[in-house]
Design a protein around this motif. Structure first.
Motif, PDB file in Angstrom:
ATOM      1  N   GLN A  94       0.894  -1.259  -0.098  1.00  0.00           N
ATOM      2  CA  GLN A  94      -0.197   0.181  -0.144  1.00  0.00           C
ATOM      3  C   GLN A  94       0.820   1.319  -0.155  1.00  0.00           C
ATOM      4  N   ALA A  95       2.219   1.105  -0.157  1.00  0.00           N
ATOM      5  CA  ALA A  95       3.001   2.514   0.229  1.00  0.00           C
ATOM      6  C   ALA A  95       2.741   3.487  -1.095  1.00  0.00           C
ATOM      7  N   GLU A  96       2.453   3.090  -2.342  1.00  0.00           N
ATOM      8  CA  GLU A  96       2.079   3.773  -3.248  1.00  0.00           C
ATOM      9  C   GLU A  96       0.851   4.729  -3.145  1.00  0.00           C
ATOM     10  N   CYS A  97      -0.135   3.941  -2.875  1.00  0.00           N
ATOM     11  CA  CYS A  97      -1.302   4.620  -2.589  1.00  0.00           C
ATOM     12  C   CYS A  97      -1.195   5.784  -1.240  1.00  0.00           C
ATOM     13  N   LEU A  98      -0.550   5.131  -0.211  1.00  0.00           N
ATOM     14  CA  LEU A  98      -0.359   6.211   0.981  1.00  0.00           C
ATOM     15  C   LEU A  98       0.314   7.316   0.351  1.00  0.00           C
ATOM     16  N   ARG A  99       1.546   7.147  -0.361  1.00  0.00           N
ATOM     17  CA  ARG A  99       2.318   8.358  -0.871  1.00  0.00           C
ATOM     18  C   ARG A  99       1.453   9.076  -1.591  1.00  0.00           C
TER      19      ARG A  99
ATOM     20  N   THR B 209      -6.974   2.407   2.752  1.00  0.00           N
ATOM     21  CA  THR B 209      -6.500   1.479   1.741  1.00  0.00           C
ATOM     22  C   THR B 209      -6.871  -0.036   1.932  1.00  0.00           C
ATOM     23  N   SER B 210      -7.003  -0.769   0.665  1.00  0.00           N
ATOM     24  CA  SER B 210      -7.066  -1.931   0.877  1.00  0.00           C
ATOM     25  C   SER B 210      -6.633  -2.553  -0.530  1.00  0.00           C
TER      26      SER B 210
END
Length: 138
Positions: free
Chosen positions: A74-79, A116-117
């Motif tokens: 989920q790193a890219e979504c969080l960024r 995110t999921s």
């Protein structure tokens, strides 16, 4: 005024997600095509509610954004969501009509929720953000 609010959100998202080295630009869509390259952000839902009982000039908008990523985890979504938060949370601005004339203003935009999921395919992650936008028509 729905068009004006959608335009304001789109412009703010595009600015927040433009290329800032070393990060690439992330495209923003109102409707993404099937098979669209990832990552991207989609303005998924816009709901209007009357804000003031005495006038039709004030509105409360609830906007849902979807963040799509094929990054492992989920790193890219969080960024991307962090960049969106930085560009929209606690922001104000003018609303313009199709001719570019100021027709109202965003009194305040607030990020309400972020989540995110993983998708069932196990390859794609989705982030969702909900915004509350208070507007006033001129």
């Amino acid at each position: 005024m729905t068009t004006e609010v959608n335009r304001w959100v789109y412009q703010r998202l595009t600015a927040a997600l433009s290329a800032v080295p070393p990060l690439p630009a992330v495209p923003v869509y109102d409707v993404a095509r099937p098979g669209q390259a990832l990552p991207y952000v989609q303005i998924s839902r816009v709901v209007a509610a009357k804000q003031d009982r005495l006038t039709d000039l004030k509105r409360r908008w609830l906007v849902t954004l979807s963040v799509w990523s094929a990054y492992s985890g989920q790193a890219e979504c969080l960024r991307i969501m962090g960049r969106i938060r930085g560009g929209l949370h606690r922001r104000r601005g003018d609303l313009t009509d199709d001719s570019g004339n100021v027709s109202g203003r965003v009194v305040l935009c607030t990020v309400l929720t972020e989540a995110t999921s993983p998708e069932p395919d196990g390859l794609t992650f989705m982030g969702q953000m909900s915004l509350e936008i208070l507007t006033e028509q001129l």
